[in-house]
Design an enzyme around this catalytic site. Sequence first.
Site, PDB file in Angstrom:
ATOM      1  N   ARG A 214       0.823  -1.214   0.000  1.00  0.00           N
ATOM      2  CA  ARG A 214       0.000   0.000   0.000  1.00  0.00           C
ATOM      3  C   ARG A 214       0.855   1.262   0.000  1.00  0.00           C
ATOM      4  O   ARG A 214       0.547   2.233  -0.690  1.00  0.00           O
ATOM      5  CB  ARG A 214      -0.932   0.023   1.216  1.00  0.00           C
ATOM      6  CG  ARG A 214      -1.997  -1.065   1.178  1.00  0.00           C
ATOM      7  CD  ARG A 214      -2.778  -1.127   2.463  1.00  0.00           C
ATOM      8  NE  ARG A 214      -1.853  -1.390   3.572  1.00  0.00           N
ATOM      9  CZ  ARG A 214      -2.040  -0.989   4.822  1.00  0.00           C
ATOM     10  NH1 ARG A 214      -3.126  -0.315   5.157  1.00  0.00           N
ATOM     11  NH2 ARG A 214      -1.173  -1.268   5.762  1.00  0.00           N
TER      12      ARG A 214
ATOM     13  N   ASN B  45      -5.988  -2.735   2.421  1.00  0.00           N
ATOM     14  CA  ASN B  45      -5.935  -4.169   2.684  1.00  0.00           C
ATOM     15  C   ASN B  45      -7.338  -4.674   2.952  1.00  0.00           C
ATOM     16  O   ASN B  45      -8.167  -3.956   3.523  1.00  0.00           O
ATOM     17  CB  ASN B  45      -5.083  -4.464   3.924  1.00  0.00           C
ATOM     18  CG  ASN B  45      -3.599  -4.380   3.660  1.00  0.00           C
ATOM     19  OD1 ASN B  45      -3.148  -4.359   2.521  1.00  0.00           O
ATOM     20  ND2 ASN B  45      -2.827  -4.339   4.734  1.00  0.00           N
TER      21      ASN B  45
END
Length: 111
Positions: free
Chosen positions: A35, A53
């Site tokens: 990320r 996530n």
Amino acid sequence: MSVNDNGPQTSDSNATDLRRVYLRFVGQVQGVGFRWTALHVATTLNLTGWVRNMYDGSVQMELQGTDDQIARFFGKFANQYARYPIHYVIDEKKELPVVPDEERFTVRSSA
């Protein structure tokens, strides 16, 4: 207008030049900085959208920019993992409507 390492980018891109894609990544995508790498690369390319996530171990992303910016995202993203490759696939991809006036790319909380 702003300038980064990719040349001039106008902040008022014509919405018809933009596209937005939803992506779902599976594989080695959590616990590897996925990320945060996406945030860095997207910000560098002046892309907007988000990444998060998922509790099933996947990562979801919405990426908005021009065709060229989105294509360059994947090249730069892969380059970030060249030394320590991770293994993942795009399990799902679809076109979405552009989000007008979106200003940045963010990391969202897990869902």
